[in-house]
Design a protein around this motif. Structure first.
Motif: not given
Lengths: 680, 76
Positions: A371-373, A377-384, A496-499
C-alpha cells in the motif's frame, strides 16, 4: 569501483520523479546493490547489465534538480560525476515536463563529460497529443537524445547502444541559428548555452587566469562559470585572485540565461505544448480540495490498514498451518536421530517458535508495504504534504515533514533517513524525534496478537487505535518541542507535485521485495540471534541448565524490574523480559512471548487459546493487554532506529534523548491508562 | 500583489521574488524566474498554494508564496 577495460561505468542522474529508478530497475532488475555513500546516509544503488557482450556498471545517483553544491546529494553527485571513472552520464528527463528537466541537462553538458539524454515517459507525451522534435533537440543541445519509456520498456537497448557509442565523445557540433550572427563570442557551434556578452567576457578572462595557474585543468569553461556563481567548493579548491573580474555573484543571471535558452529550445522542439490532458488537475481538485483533502487522506489510510489487517490475516492462516506441519516434522526428525532434550528444546522452543512467530506476520507486512509503495509511486505522497501543510504548520513543521512520518508506518529506519529532505536542521531534529511514534510494521504483530487474543471482534479497532494514538502523541510531542525551540523561523513547504500515474508493477514489486527481504533477513539474523540468546537466558540460571524458567537469569532480571512496571499493569517478569528483548527488534516481543510462555505457533487459534489461558491464570486481562500495546507503541525504539538516529543527527545526544523521551512517555501513558482503567 | 493574493484559476507573471538569497535561488532553479507565467491551480484559506510553472506543478507554502510578487493577469 570496478574499472576494467571492458566495463563501462555509467551514472544515472535526473530530476526527482523523472522515472529514473524505474529505468534503473528495468536494466538491473531486483539484482541491485543498495548501500550508502561513504560517510553519509544518502542511498547508493549499483547494478550490472550486459549489453552486446559488454559489461555496464550502473550507478543510480540521487534525484536532484540542479548540480550546485548546496545540498549533500548535489555535492555528492557532482563529485562523483567529475571523477575520472564515470565514462558516460545518462541524464533521465521526464519528457512530459521537458522545460524544467532541461535545466539539469544544461548543467550536465557544461561539465564536459559524455552525456546521453534519455527522454523518458514518451508514452505519456504521445497520450497527451504532445510532440517533440527529436531531430532538432539533439541539434540544439549537441548530445544524443534517445526517446524511451521505462514503464513500457521501450527504447532501452537503443539507449545503451548510444551510451556505448558516445563513451569517448563529449560534443557534437551544435546547429544553432545564431551561428551566422555577428556575436562577439561566437561559440554557438561549441556550446549549447552561450551567455550574454558581459558574462562571456568574464568567462574568457577567468579562463586566462586559470590557464596560467593550473595548466593541467580540464574544462576551464565549467570552472570559470562556477567562479562566476561563487561556488564555495570550487573557490576553496582553487586559489586564484579574481576579485577584479567577479565583482558580484552572477548566479541568478546564469540561471536566468539558462532558462532563456531553454525557452528557445522549447519553442523550437515542442509542439502542442498546452494540449495537456487535465486528468491530474481533475484528480487534484478532489484530492487537494480545501475541505475534503484531509478526510480523503484519513479515509485512504483507514483503507490501507483495513486491508493490512483483513487480507493479511487471511493469508497468515496458510503460513501458520505450514509452520505447524514444519515444527512437527522437525520434532519427529530430531527424535528419530536421537537428539538430546537440550538440542530439541533449543530448536523447537527457541528457534522455531521465536523466528516462526515473527514470520507468520509476513503477509500483514507485505500488504502494508504494498500500500505504501502504491501511495509513493502514484504521486499521491507529495499531495499529502500539501494537504497536511496547514495542520503541520500549527505544530511548527512544514507539510513536507509529514512524508517521513507517514513512511514511519512502514519502518522507522528509512523514515528517519527520509527526514533528510527537510532543509532546516531544527525541523529535521524534531521530525526525527517524533517519527518513531508513528507505529511501524514491526509493532504490528504485537497488536495483532494481543488484540486478537483479548478483544476478539473488536480486534481491528483495538489495533487501529494504536495508529491513531501514535499519531496524536507525535503531534503533541512536536507541538511541545516547537514551543521549547521557540520556532519563529519559516518552515515553508516547497515540493513538486508530479503527474498522477498508474503505479508501475515492476517498481512496486522491487520496492516490496526489498522490504520483504529485509524482514526475512531480520527474522533470520537479529530475531534468530535474539531467540537463541533469550532461550539461553531462560534455560540457564545460577545453577547451570535448568528445566524451570523461574530460576533462570532472564527471570532474575525480569523479577528485579517488576516494581517499575507493576503500576502499569505489566508487573510480570515474562512480559518485562519480552519488552527488553524487543529493543533488538520490535517483532521480538512476540517471539519472546512464545518462547517465554512456551507456546509454539502462538498466532494460530490453538496457540492464542493457550496464550490467553496462561495469562488469565496470572490475572492478565484485556486492560493489561491494552496497557502493553500502548507501552509497545511508545517505548524505546529498536536498535536499528537508535543507530540511524545517531548517524543522521551525527551525535549520540539525540539518540539518547529519543530513548529517554520514549521510555518516559511510554511509562507515563501506560500508567495513566492503567490507573484510569482501574478506577473506572 | 503576491502569489497568495492571486485568484485561483488565473495566470500571472512573476515580477520579483523578495525572499532570502538561498530561497530565491532554489525557486529560480525550479524555473520560477522573473517574467515567467504562473498558473494558480489551487489555494487554501491560510496557507499553501499549488502553482504550475513551466509545465510543472509545485506546492508552495504560505511564507514563500507571500514573497513572490506577481502581476499582469495574462488572461485579461
Amino acid at each position: 569501483m570496478i574499472n576494467t577495460e571492458d566495463t563501462l561505468n555509467v551514472a544515472f542522474i535526473g530530476n526527482p520523479n523523472c522515472g529514473k529508478t524505474t529505468l534503473f530497475n528495468a536494466y538491473t532488475g531486483a539484482n541491485l546493490k543498495v548501500a550508502n555513500w561513504p560517510g553519509v546516509t544518502v542511498e547508493k544503488k549499483e547494478g550490472k547489465f550486459n549489453f552486446q557482450g559488454n559489461e555496464f556498471h550502473l550507478v543510480d545517483l540521487p534525484g536532484l534538480y540542479s548540480l550546485t553544491s548546496y545540498t549533500m546529494e548535489e555535492k555528492l553527485s557532482r563529485k562523483y560525476i567529475l571523477k575520472e571513472d564515470v565514462d558516460v552520464i545518462v541524464d533521465v528527463a521526464d519528457a512530459s515536463s521537458l522545460e524544467r528537466n532541461l535545466y539539469l541537462v544544461l548543467q550536465l553538458i557544461e561539465l564536459g563529460k559524455p552525456v546521453v539524454l534519455a527522454l523518458n515517459m514518451m508514452d505519456i507525451v504521445e497520450e497527451r497529443g504532445m510532440e517533440i522534435d527529436l531531430h532538432r533537440l539533439p541539434e540544439m543541445l549537441g548530445i544524443p537524445v534517445i526517446p524511451i519509456s521505462a514503464r513500457k520498456r521501450t527504447g532501452l537497448n537503443i539507449l545503451m547502444h548510444a551510451v556505448e557509442h558516445h563513451k569517448n565523445k563529449t560534443f557534437d557540433k551544435i546547429e544553432h541559428h545564431h551561428k551566422n550572427g555577428n556575436h562577439i563570442h561566437n561559440h554557438h557551434e561549441e556550446f549549447a548555452v552561450v551567455y550574454s556578452d558581459d558574462i562571456e567576457d568574464k568567462i574568457d578572462l577567468i579562463i586566462e587566469r586559470l590557464k596560467a595557474k593550473y595548466p593541467d585543468m580540464k574544462n576551464y569553461r565549467w570552472y570559470a562559470i562556477k567562479f562566476l556563481e561563487k561556488d564555495e567548493e570550487i573557490i576553496d579548491l582553487y586559489t586564484v585572485s579574481l576579485d577584479d573580474i567577479v565583482d558580484k555573484n552572477y548566479e541568478m543571471e546564469i540561471i536566468k540565461q539558462k532558462y532563456d535558452f531553454i525557452e528557445e529550445v522549447i519553442s523550437e522542439v515542442l509542439v502542442n505544448k498546452d494540449l495537456k490532458s487535465a486528468s491530474t488537475d481533475k484528480v487534484d481538485s478532489i484530492f487537494t480540495h480545501k475541505i475534503w483533502g484531509i478526510p480523503i487522506f484519513f479515509g485512504i489510510m483507514a483503507l490501507v490498514f483495513f486491508f493490512t489487517f483483513t487480507v493479511g490475516d487471511y493469508l497468515k492462516g496458510y503460513i501458520e498451518s505450514a509452520l505447524t506441519v514444519f515444527s512437527e516434522l522437525v520434532a519427529v526428525f530430531l527424535n528419530s536421530i536421537g537428539a538430546s532434550d537440550f538440542i530439541c528444546s533449543l530448536i523447537t522452543d527457541g528457534i522455531i517458535s521465536g523466528v516462526g512467530g515473527v514470520i507468520t506476520f509476513l503477509p500483514n507486512i507485505f500488504i502494508l508495504f504494498l500500500a505504501l509503495a502504491f501511495l509513493e509511486d502514484s504521486g499521491y505522497m507529495s499531495r499529502v504534504a500539501y494537504v497536511m501543510d496547514g495542520i503541520m504548520g500549527k505544530i511548527g513543521l512544514s507539510g513536507r515533514a509529514f512524508i517521513p512520518m507517514l513512511l514511519g508506518f512502514g519502518c522507522t529506519v528509512p523514515a528517519v533517513m527520509a527526514s533528510r529532505t527537510l532543509e532546516n536542521r531544527k525541523d529535521r531534529l524534531r521530525t526525527i524525534l517524533v517519527t518513531p511514534f508513528m507505529s511501524c510494521s514491526a509493532r504490528l504483530p504485537i497488536y495483532v496478537l494481543l488484540s486478537e487474543v483479548f478483544f476478539e471482534k473488536y480486534a481491528m479497532f483495538a489495533a487501529y487505535s494504536m495508529y491513531i494514538i501514535g499519531l496524536v502523541i507525535a503531534v503533541i510531542v512536536a507541538l511541545i518541542l516547537s514551543k521549547i525551540d521557540r520556532v519563529k523561523e519559516i518552515n515553508t513547504l516547497l515540493i513538486e507535485l508530479p503527474e498522477y500515474k498508474s503505479p508501475n508493477a515492476r517498481t512496486i514489486f522491487i520496492y516490496v521485495w526489498e522490504k520483504v527481504k529485509d524482514y526475512l533477513t531480520k527474522a533470520g539474523t537479529t530475531i534468530f540471534a535474539a531467540s537463541v540468546i533469550l532461550w539461553v537466558l531462560l534455560n540457564f540460571g545460577t545453577e547451570g541448565f535448568t528445566g524451570n524458567m523461574e530460576n533462570s537469569f532472564g527471570a532474575i532480571v525480569g523479577k528485579f524490574l517488576v516494581p517499575v512496571m507493576a503500576p502499569l499493569g505489566l508487573g510480570y517478569w515474562q512480559v518485562i523480559v519480552s519488552l527488553i528483548s524487543g529493543i533488538a527488534a520490535k517483532e521480538v516481543v512476540v517471539s519472546s512471548m512464545s518462547v517465554l510462555f512456551n507456546i509454539d505457533n502462538i498466532s494460530s487459534v490453538e496457540g492464542m487459546g493457550r496464550f490467553s489461558a496462561i495469562l488469565a491464570e496470572n490475572g492478565f486481562t484485556a486492560v493489561n493487554a491494552y496497557s502493553l500495546m500502548l507501552f509497545c507503541l511508545l517505548y524505546i525504539p529498536c536498535a536499528a532506529t537508535i543507530a540511524t538516529i545517531k548517524k543522521e543527527t551525527g551525535s549520540c545526544k539525540w539518540a539518547l534523548y529519543s530513548i529517554i523521551l520514549q521510555f518516559g512517555l511510554a511509562w507515563l501513558v501506560s500508567f495513566l491508562f492503567y490507573q484510569a482503567a482501574l478506577i473506572l | 500583489m503576491n502569489l497568495l493574493e492571486g485568484e485561483k484559476g488565473r495566470t500571472y507573471k512573476i515580477k520579483s521574488i523578495n525572499l532570502e538569497h538561498i530561497v530565491k535561488r532554489r525557486l529560480e532553479i525550479l524555473g520560477m524566474t522573473e517574467n515567467v507565467d504562473v498558473f494558480l491551480l489551487n489555494k487554501k484559506k491560510r496557507g499553501a498554494v499549488i502553482i504550475k510553472v513551466r509545465g510543472t506543478r509545485f506546492a508552495v507554502g504560505k511564507e514563500f508564496a507571500e514573497g513572490i510578487e506577481i502581476g499582469g493577469d495574462v488572461d485579461d
